[in-house]
Design a protein around this motif. Structure first.
Motif, PDB file in Angstrom:
ATOM      1  N   VAL A  25       0.889  -1.407  -0.034  1.00  7.76           N
ATOM      2  CA  VAL A  25       0.004   0.105   0.158  1.00  7.76           C
ATOM      3  C   VAL A  25       0.908   1.277  -0.058  1.00  7.76           C
ATOM      4  CG1 VAL A  25      -1.655   1.426   1.216  1.00  7.76           C
ATOM      5  CG2 VAL A  25      -2.070  -1.063   1.001  1.00  7.76           C
ATOM      6  N   LEU A  26       1.912   1.335   0.998  1.00 10.82           N
ATOM      7  CA  LEU A  26       2.889   2.347   1.034  1.00 10.82           C
ATOM      8  C   LEU A  26       3.663   2.645  -0.508  1.00 10.82           C
ATOM      9  CD1 LEU A  26       4.134   1.892   4.437  1.00 10.82           C
ATOM     10  CD2 LEU A  26       2.566   3.601   3.861  1.00 10.82           C
ATOM     11  N   ALA A  27       3.939   1.617  -0.993  1.00  6.82           N
ATOM     12  CA  ALA A  27       4.597   1.619  -2.252  1.00  6.82           C
ATOM     13  C   ALA A  27       3.651   2.264  -3.326  1.00  6.82           C
ATOM     14  CB  ALA A  27       5.064   0.250  -2.763  1.00  6.82           C
ATOM     15  N   GLU A  28       2.335   2.066  -3.515  1.00  3.25           N
ATOM     16  CA  GLU A  28       1.460   2.616  -4.344  1.00  3.25           C
ATOM     17  C   GLU A  28       1.336   3.974  -3.991  1.00  3.25           C
ATOM     18  OE1 GLU A  28       0.486   1.487  -6.927  1.00  3.25           O
ATOM     19  OE2 GLU A  28       1.214  -0.795  -6.713  1.00  3.25           O
ATOM     20  N   LEU A  29       1.185   4.533  -2.542  1.00  2.00           N
ATOM     21  CA  LEU A  29       1.215   5.760  -2.281  1.00  2.00           C
ATOM     22  C   LEU A  29       2.268   6.604  -2.892  1.00  2.00           C
ATOM     23  CD1 LEU A  29      -0.302   5.556   1.265  1.00  2.00           C
ATOM     24  CD2 LEU A  29      -1.392   6.433  -0.782  1.00  2.00           C
ATOM     25  N   ALA A  30       3.414   5.933  -2.656  1.00  2.00           N
ATOM     26  CA  ALA A  30       4.573   6.629  -3.167  1.00  2.00           C
ATOM     27  C   ALA A  30       4.749   6.606  -4.810  1.00  2.00           C
ATOM     28  CB  ALA A  30       5.769   6.125  -2.658  1.00  2.00           C
ATOM     29  N   ALA A  31       4.324   5.641  -5.575  1.00  2.00           N
ATOM     30  CA  ALA A  31       4.711   5.453  -6.782  1.00  2.00           C
ATOM     31  C   ALA A  31       5.868   5.509  -7.195  1.00  2.00           C
ATOM     32  CB  ALA A  31       3.790   6.769  -7.761  1.00  2.00           C
ATOM     33  N   GLU A  32       6.745   4.874  -6.311  1.00  2.00           N
ATOM     34  CA  GLU A  32       8.150   4.424  -6.633  1.00  2.00           C
ATOM     35  C   GLU A  32       8.347   3.122  -7.152  1.00  2.00           C
ATOM     36  OE1 GLU A  32      11.658   4.348  -6.845  1.00  2.00           O
ATOM     37  OE2 GLU A  32      11.127   6.185  -6.284  1.00  2.00           O
ATOM     38  N   PRO A  33       9.069   3.115  -8.260  1.00  2.00           N
ATOM     39  CA  PRO A  33       9.106   1.845  -8.964  1.00  2.00           C
ATOM     40  C   PRO A  33       9.942   0.885  -8.314  1.00  2.00           C
ATOM     41  CG  PRO A  33       9.857   3.547 -10.429  1.00  2.00           C
ATOM     42  CD  PRO A  33       8.937   4.119  -9.228  1.00  2.00           C
ATOM     43  N   ALA A  34      11.143   1.346  -7.796  1.00  2.00           N
ATOM     44  CA  ALA A  34      12.458   0.713  -7.277  1.00  2.00           C
ATOM     45  C   ALA A  34      11.859  -0.099  -6.169  1.00  2.00           C
ATOM     46  CB  ALA A  34      13.641   1.318  -7.042  1.00  2.00           C
ATOM     47  N   ILE A  35      11.180   0.560  -5.276  1.00  2.00           N
ATOM     48  CA  ILE A  35      10.608  -0.100  -4.003  1.00  2.00           C
ATOM     49  C   ILE A  35       9.455  -1.116  -4.226  1.00  2.00           C
ATOM     50  CG2 ILE A  35       8.790   1.530  -3.258  1.00  2.00           C
ATOM     51  CD1 ILE A  35      11.742  -0.275  -1.230  1.00  2.00           C
ATOM     52  N   THR A  69      12.299  -2.468 -15.058  1.00  2.00           N
ATOM     53  CA  THR A  69      13.288  -3.451 -15.702  1.00  2.00           C
ATOM     54  C   THR A  69      13.761  -3.197 -16.982  1.00  2.00           C
ATOM     55  OG1 THR A  69      11.400  -5.104 -16.361  1.00  2.00           O
ATOM     56  CG2 THR A  69      12.201  -5.086 -13.994  1.00  2.00           C
ATOM     57  N   ARG A  70      12.901  -2.643 -17.705  1.00  2.00           N
ATOM     58  CA  ARG A  70      13.317  -2.385 -19.168  1.00  2.00           C
ATOM     59  C   ARG A  70      14.134  -1.012 -19.209  1.00  2.00           C
ATOM     60  NH1 ARG A  70       7.945  -3.905 -19.454  1.00  2.00           N
ATOM     61  NH2 ARG A  70       7.090  -1.594 -19.230  1.00  2.00           N
ATOM     62  N   ARG A  71      13.980  -0.060 -18.313  1.00  2.00           N
ATOM     63  CA  ARG A  71      14.874   1.172 -18.236  1.00  2.00           C
ATOM     64  C   ARG A  71      16.301   0.539 -17.669  1.00  2.00           C
ATOM     65  NH1 ARG A  71      10.368   3.443 -15.942  1.00  2.00           N
ATOM     66  NH2 ARG A  71      11.377   3.523 -13.785  1.00  2.00           N
ATOM     67  N   ASP A  72      16.193  -0.172 -16.711  1.00  2.00           N
ATOM     68  CA  ASP A  72      17.626  -0.485 -15.915  1.00  2.00           C
ATOM     69  C   ASP A  72      17.722  -2.069 -15.915  1.00  2.00           C
ATOM     70  OD1 ASP A  72      19.644  -1.206 -14.404  1.00  2.00           O
ATOM     71  OD2 ASP A  72      19.369   0.308 -13.145  1.00  2.00           O
ATOM     72  N   PRO A  73      18.483  -2.659 -16.871  1.00  2.00           N
ATOM     73  CA  PRO A  73      18.717  -4.112 -16.988  1.00  2.00           C
ATOM     74  C   PRO A  73      19.062  -4.877 -15.676  1.00  2.00           C
ATOM     75  CG  PRO A  73      19.372  -3.274 -18.907  1.00  2.00           C
ATOM     76  CD  PRO A  73      19.327  -2.169 -17.990  1.00  2.00           C
ATOM     77  N   MET A  74      19.697  -4.068 -14.862  1.00  2.00           N
ATOM     78  CA  MET A  74      20.385  -4.733 -13.403  1.00  2.00           C
ATOM     79  C   MET A  74      19.362  -5.263 -12.628  1.00  2.00           C
ATOM     80  SD  MET A  74      22.915  -5.020 -12.006  1.00  2.00           S
ATOM     81  CE  MET A  74      24.237  -3.567 -12.577  1.00  2.00           C
ATOM     82  N   GLU A  93      24.908  -8.073 -18.467  1.00  2.00           N
ATOM     83  CA  GLU A  93      25.803  -7.407 -19.307  1.00  2.00           C
ATOM     84  C   GLU A  93      25.438  -6.252 -19.885  1.00  2.00           C
ATOM     85  OE1 GLU A  93      26.501 -10.820 -22.249  1.00  2.00           O
ATOM     86  OE2 GLU A  93      27.867 -11.988 -20.777  1.00  2.00           O
ATOM     87  N   ARG A  94      24.303  -6.008 -20.035  1.00  2.00           N
ATOM     88  CA  ARG A  94      23.665  -4.968 -20.530  1.00  2.00           C
ATOM     89  C   ARG A  94      23.664  -3.945 -19.762  1.00  2.00           C
ATOM     90  NH1 ARG A  94      19.489  -8.293 -22.072  1.00  2.00           N
ATOM     91  NH2 ARG A  94      18.016  -6.876 -20.706  1.00  2.00           N
ATOM     92  N   ALA A  95      23.680  -3.893 -18.477  1.00  2.00           N
ATOM     93  CA  ALA A  95      23.482  -3.296 -17.290  1.00  2.00           C
ATOM     94  C   ALA A  95      24.630  -1.833 -17.081  1.00  2.00           C
ATOM     95  CB  ALA A  95      23.236  -3.730 -15.865  1.00  2.00           C
ATOM     96  N   ASP A  96      24.307  -0.881 -16.868  1.00  2.00           N
ATOM     97  CA  ASP A  96      25.449   0.330 -16.690  1.00  2.00           C
ATOM     98  C   ASP A  96      25.760   0.262 -15.427  1.00  2.00           C
ATOM     99  OD1 ASP A  96      27.031   2.462 -16.564  1.00  2.00           O
ATOM    100  OD2 ASP A  96      25.504   3.776 -17.503  1.00  2.00           O
ATOM    101  N   PRO A  97      27.067  -0.086 -14.761  1.00  2.00           N
ATOM    102  CA  PRO A  97      27.246  -0.187 -13.510  1.00  2.00           C
ATOM    103  C   PRO A  97      27.466   0.959 -12.831  1.00  2.00           C
ATOM    104  CG  PRO A  97      29.290  -0.835 -14.870  1.00  2.00           C
ATOM    105  CD  PRO A  97      28.197  -0.823 -15.814  1.00  2.00           C
ATOM    106  N   GLN A  98      27.548   2.226 -13.613  1.00  2.00           N
ATOM    107  CA  GLN A  98      27.657   3.444 -13.199  1.00  2.00           C
ATOM    108  C   GLN A  98      26.228   4.057 -12.666  1.00  2.00           C
ATOM    109  OE1 GLN A  98      30.862   4.396 -12.466  1.00  2.00           O
ATOM    110  NE2 GLN A  98      31.487   2.390 -13.496  1.00  2.00           N
ATOM    111  N   LEU A  99      25.029   3.369 -13.010  1.00  2.00           N
ATOM    112  CA  LEU A  99      23.969   4.095 -12.719  1.00  2.00           C
ATOM    113  C   LEU A  99      23.689   4.106 -11.048  1.00  2.00           C
ATOM    114  CD1 LEU A  99      21.596   2.895 -15.367  1.00  2.00           C
ATOM    115  CD2 LEU A  99      22.382   5.351 -15.272  1.00  2.00           C
ATOM    116  N   PRO A 100      23.130   5.030 -10.613  1.00  2.00           N
ATOM    117  CA  PRO A 100      22.931   5.142  -8.963  1.00  2.00           C
ATOM    118  C   PRO A 100      21.716   3.926  -8.957  1.00  2.00           C
ATOM    119  CG  PRO A 100      22.175   6.971 -10.119  1.00  2.00           C
ATOM    120  CD  PRO A 100      22.796   6.449 -10.992  1.00  2.00           C
ATOM    121  N   ARG A 101      21.878   3.172  -7.828  1.00  2.00           N
ATOM    122  CA  ARG A 101      20.864   2.329  -7.432  1.00  2.00           C
ATOM    123  C   ARG A 101      20.689   2.185  -6.014  1.00  2.00           C
ATOM    124  NH1 ARG A 101      23.797  -0.161 -11.761  1.00  2.00           N
ATOM    125  NH2 ARG A 101      22.751  -0.255 -13.714  1.00  2.00           N
TER     126      ARG A 101
END
Length: 427
Positions: A213-223, A257-262, A296-304
């Motif tokens: 429920v909290l994640a939906e309120l936040a609309a935060e895809p990573a969480i 998952t389409r934006r960040d292959p990691m 292999e496709r993922a950019d290791p430098q992206l903040p996560r």
């Protein structure tokens, strides 16, 4: 009376990675938050919505659905009783565009209603978010060292409550309020994970519903990804592989998952572990192949997020491959992935190192390499076993298999001494 399909709802579900069953679960949880009693929807209820057989859900269900989606029911293609279907179309077109602002505005109104007059002058801002995020990073580090202890679960739940209390402590922008909800969802997801790790599965389910429920309120895809991915792990430990795969599918189908292959890598690797539980070696190999390709496709430098630490260098992929092949009974492949994972794990990840060492011992025992298997298992300090319920469980299973394989071996006495020092402390 003829009915027409609710294409608007179907499109929203497809975009946000919901199946009929997972949306029903999320709405049931939101109903519980609103009324104190969890809702009784199932997948067929949502399929009735999509088919147009139910054009206007009951009031509590409708409010809960709006909380989950962040959209008014009319923007989801539902039609109030007595209104022509066409009247909902204009609303649905702009509802999609305004989804994020609606979430923040709606929750800000609710929070403002609870703000005491004396707190109205306080402004919640970026510094509050940064403080919560530092606490979250500290919590992740503690989990890596200590695993599923009850204290970590309780601390995470308390921090989630602290984040929610912040909503009522003053005024804030819509963006900041959404980020506070994201922090609360992150803390609750850590409470969920600690409960899973500690084998307190009923508590984990409670945390999961709150986190969703909290994640939906936040609309935060990573969480959202983390929560649904953990749900898959929870169902896997409960011996429910079909539910585990369904939960993982929700995570894997998020646009993130389409934006960040990691993230795609982690989703495929966790799916491989589920296929291992199903005894499907071909599906395990396919999922692991997809995970490697994504890494292999993922950019290791992206903040996560901090909880993705072990995914960056492939340690988590090797860990989940190890779990998959152990479940398949392919002990040679399991041993290979065990050695790889142990080489890649960061030094501070003591819980994962102990888990994979215990799994390595199982892989060696499965190949009848008794002496190295016992040596590997006994290399885990008894105090570490005592602190980690999952490690203790795997070590206990190892002892049972060792006695079945070599009850009269000279190794048995040494093992019994070790087991007394470790397993009894954890009991």
């Amino acid at each position: 009376m003829s009915t027409s399909r609710n294409a608007t709802l179907e499109a929203w579900m497809a975009e946000n990675g919901y199946s009929s069953n997972s949306l029903a679960d999320a709405v049931n949880s939101a109903v519980g938050d609103l009324t104190g009693k969890v809702g009784g929807l199932d997948g067929s209820s949502v399929r009735d919505w999509k088919a147009g057989r139910v054009r206007w859900p009951k009031s509590a269900t409708r409010v809960a659905l709006e909380r989950v989606t962040g959209l008014p029911a009319t923007a989801l293609g539902f039609v109030p009783r007595g209104r022509a279907p066409s009247s909902s179309l204009a609303t649905s077109k702009e509802g999609h565009v305004k989804r994020r602002s609606f979430i923040a505005a709606g929750t800000a109104v609710a929070a403002a209603a609870a703000v005491p007059a004396s707190a109205s002058s306080r402004r919640i801002g970026t510094s509050d978010i940064e403080r919560l995020q530092r606490r979250f990073t500290e919590l992740i580090a503690s989990d890596h060292r200590h695993g599923g202890q009850l204290g970590i679960e309780q601390r995470a739940a308390a921090l989630a409550d602290e984040a929610l209390a912040l909503q009522s402590s003053g005024s804030a922008s819509q963006r900041v309020r959404a980020r506070v909800y994201g922090c609360a969802a992150a803390f609750r997801s850590s409470a969920m994970w600690a409960a899973i790790d500690g084998r307190r599965y009923e508590d984990a389910i409670v945390h999961m519903r709150e986190a969703q429920v909290l994640a939906e309120l936040a609309a935060e895809p990573a969480i959202k990804f983390r929560i649904w991915s953990h749900a898959g792990t929870l169902y896997r430990h409960l011996g429910r592989p079909a539910d585990a795969i369904a939960a993982n599918d929700v995570a894997r189908n998020l646009a993130l998952t389409r934006r960040d292959p990691m993230f795609a890598c982690l989703g495929h690797a966790r799916q491989a572990a589920c296929h291992g539980l199903n005894g499907d070696p071909a599906a395990v190999r396919r999922a692991l192949g997809s995970a490697h390709d994504a890494l292999e496709r993922a950019d290791p430098q992206l903040p996560r997020p901090a909880w993705m630490t072990a995914v960056h260098n492939g340690a988590e992929l090797e860990t989940l491959a190890l779990a998959a092949y152990l479940n398949l009974g392919d002990f040679e492949q399991a041993e290979l992935h065990a050695h790889r994972s142990l080489a890649l794990l960061h030094p501070h990840m003591k819980r994962d190192r102990a888990l994979n060492t215990a799994r390595l011992a199982h892989a060696q025992l499965g190949q009848d390499d008794l002496e190295p298997a016992v040596a590997t298992a006994m290399s885990i300090p008894p105090g570490v076993v005592a602190c980690h319920p999952r490690v203790a469980g795997i070590i206990g299973e190892f002892g049972t298999k060792l006695h079945a394989a070599a009850s009269s071996s000279s190794l048995t006495g040494a093992w019994n001494t070790y087991a007394r020092a470790s397993l009894r402390k954890s009991a």
